[in-house]
Design an enzyme around this catalytic site. Structure first.
Site, short mmCIF file in Angstrom:
data_model
loop_
_atom_site.label_atom_id
_atom_site.label_comp_id
_atom_site.label_asym_id
_atom_site.label_seq_id
_atom_site.Cartn_x
_atom_site.Cartn_y
_atom_site.Cartn_z
N HIS A 41 10.90 0.92 -9.04
CA HIS A 41 9.70 0.06 -8.31
C HIS A 41 8.69 0.25 -9.02
CE1 HIS A 41 13.13 -0.63 -5.39
NE2 HIS A 41 12.97 0.63 -5.16
N PRO A 54 -0.79 4.16 3.44
CA PRO A 54 -2.28 4.11 3.42
C PRO A 54 -2.94 3.45 4.23
CG PRO A 54 -1.04 2.58 1.87
CD PRO A 54 0.01 3.16 3.02
N GLU A 55 -3.67 4.01 4.98
CA GLU A 55 -4.70 3.76 5.95
C GLU A 55 -5.93 4.20 5.32
OE1 GLU A 55 -4.16 4.77 10.17
OE2 GLU A 55 -1.99 5.24 9.63
#
Length: 292
Positions: free
Chosen positions: A102, A2-3
């Site tokens: 997760h 994620p940018e």
DNA sequence: CCTATAGCCTGGACGC
DNA sequence: TGCGTCCAGGCTATAG
């Protein structure tokens, strides 16, 4: 993953179902990610309405009724997805094919579009959450630089940041105080578009009076263009990253340099071959012929 | 203040 | 098949 473009894509995917929705239940499956979850998170969230889903830099901001904001950072491997909210006890079920190893935070909500189950998954646990009443002045956000797609980001600001600095321009752009939301991929791409070598000392991009040179003037529009195009493409999908609706972004097919070592430079009239080096401990891709 | 580095975690790719 | 090594989209703390 994620940018800025990926976080913006996630925000757009979550907003239609979450804005206006009331949080019903919150389940924490562990006490911490990168940092401990905020004390009292479950109690604070329960019963609140998510009034607005915003973004600042790479942070998602859940604006809650009552004035608090839940800040979420996805680190390197965090993701949100919607689960099956019709299951009575979703947290205990492991439907075939759905990875839950997760899944650290589960939030159920009810909204205009019906019930939703929001799941935060993060294998590496570099992500984190925080609660604040003043996002802009919170410790995580108060030193972040201007949004690259807003008016506060311009050539004179960049020139000011570069002046007198010997650090590589790439490192300066990765510094969130210079500009918000850029990461390794989009910095590499923007520098290629602007024809600037990643290792070039930032100070050499301004003259003795601190005024931007030609190359620096190309950089601001190059950064804006690559981010605009990436957002339009739904971000970049590396590994098996998907947005909240399970869709893949496709900007990775348009990378000119990132992860393209030994391939021809795609710039028209350039005969260079993309090279790779390490700067600030990060893989750095560039064309040695058209970037100076 | 500036600059560089280590460290936080897991999983996937690769070589043997 | 298994095991070791290296690498990965971010950020912070710390040392010089």
């Amino acid at each position: 993953m994620p940018e800025l473009p990926e976080v913006e894509t996630i925000r757009k995917g979550l907003a239609p179902r979450l804005e206006g929705a009331r949080i019903e239940t919150v389940e924490l499956r562990r006490a911490d990610l990168r940092y401990p979850f905020p004390v009292g998170l479950t109690e604070v969230l329960s019963g609140k309405t998510i009034e607005r889903l915003g973004r600042r830099a790479k942070y998602l901001l859940f604006g809650l009724s009552g004035g608090q904001t839940l800040i979420a950072h996805l680190g390197m491997s965090g993701s949100f997805r919607f689960g099956d909210s019709t299951l009575a006890e979703p947290s205990r079920l492991t439907p075939a094919g759905i990875r839950t190893a997760h899944d650290h935070l589960l939030i159920t909500s009810s909204g205009p579009d019906g019930p939703a189950l929001l799941i935060y998954n993060d294998p590496r646990r570099f992500g984190f959450f925080d609660l604040t009443r003043e996002p802009d002045t919170s410790p995580h956000l108060n030193r972040i630089g201007p949004e690259p797609l807003g008016n506060g980001f311009n050539t004179s600001w960049l020139a000011q940041r570069c002046a007198g600095r010997r650090t590589p321009i790439k490192s300066l752009l990765l510094d969130q105080r210079t500009v918000a939301g850029l990461g390794n991929i989009y910095v590499c791409e923007a520098l290629h578009r602007a024809g600037i070598a990643p290792a070039r000392p930032a100070g050499t991009l301004v003259d003795k009076t601190g005024r931007a040179g030609r190359a620096l003037e190309r950089l601001v529009p190059a950064i804006r263009a690559v981010l605009d195009e990436a957002i339009a493409a739904g971000g970049s999908s590396l590994k098996d990253y998907r947005n909240a609706e399970g869709e893949l972004g496709y900007f990775q097919h348009r990378f000119a340099v990132y992860d393209r070592e030994a391939t021809p430079c795609p710039h028209h009239d350039c005969t260079g071959t993309i090279g790779r080096t390490v700067l600030a401990g990060r893989s750095t891709f560039f064309c040695p012929v058209c970037q100076h």
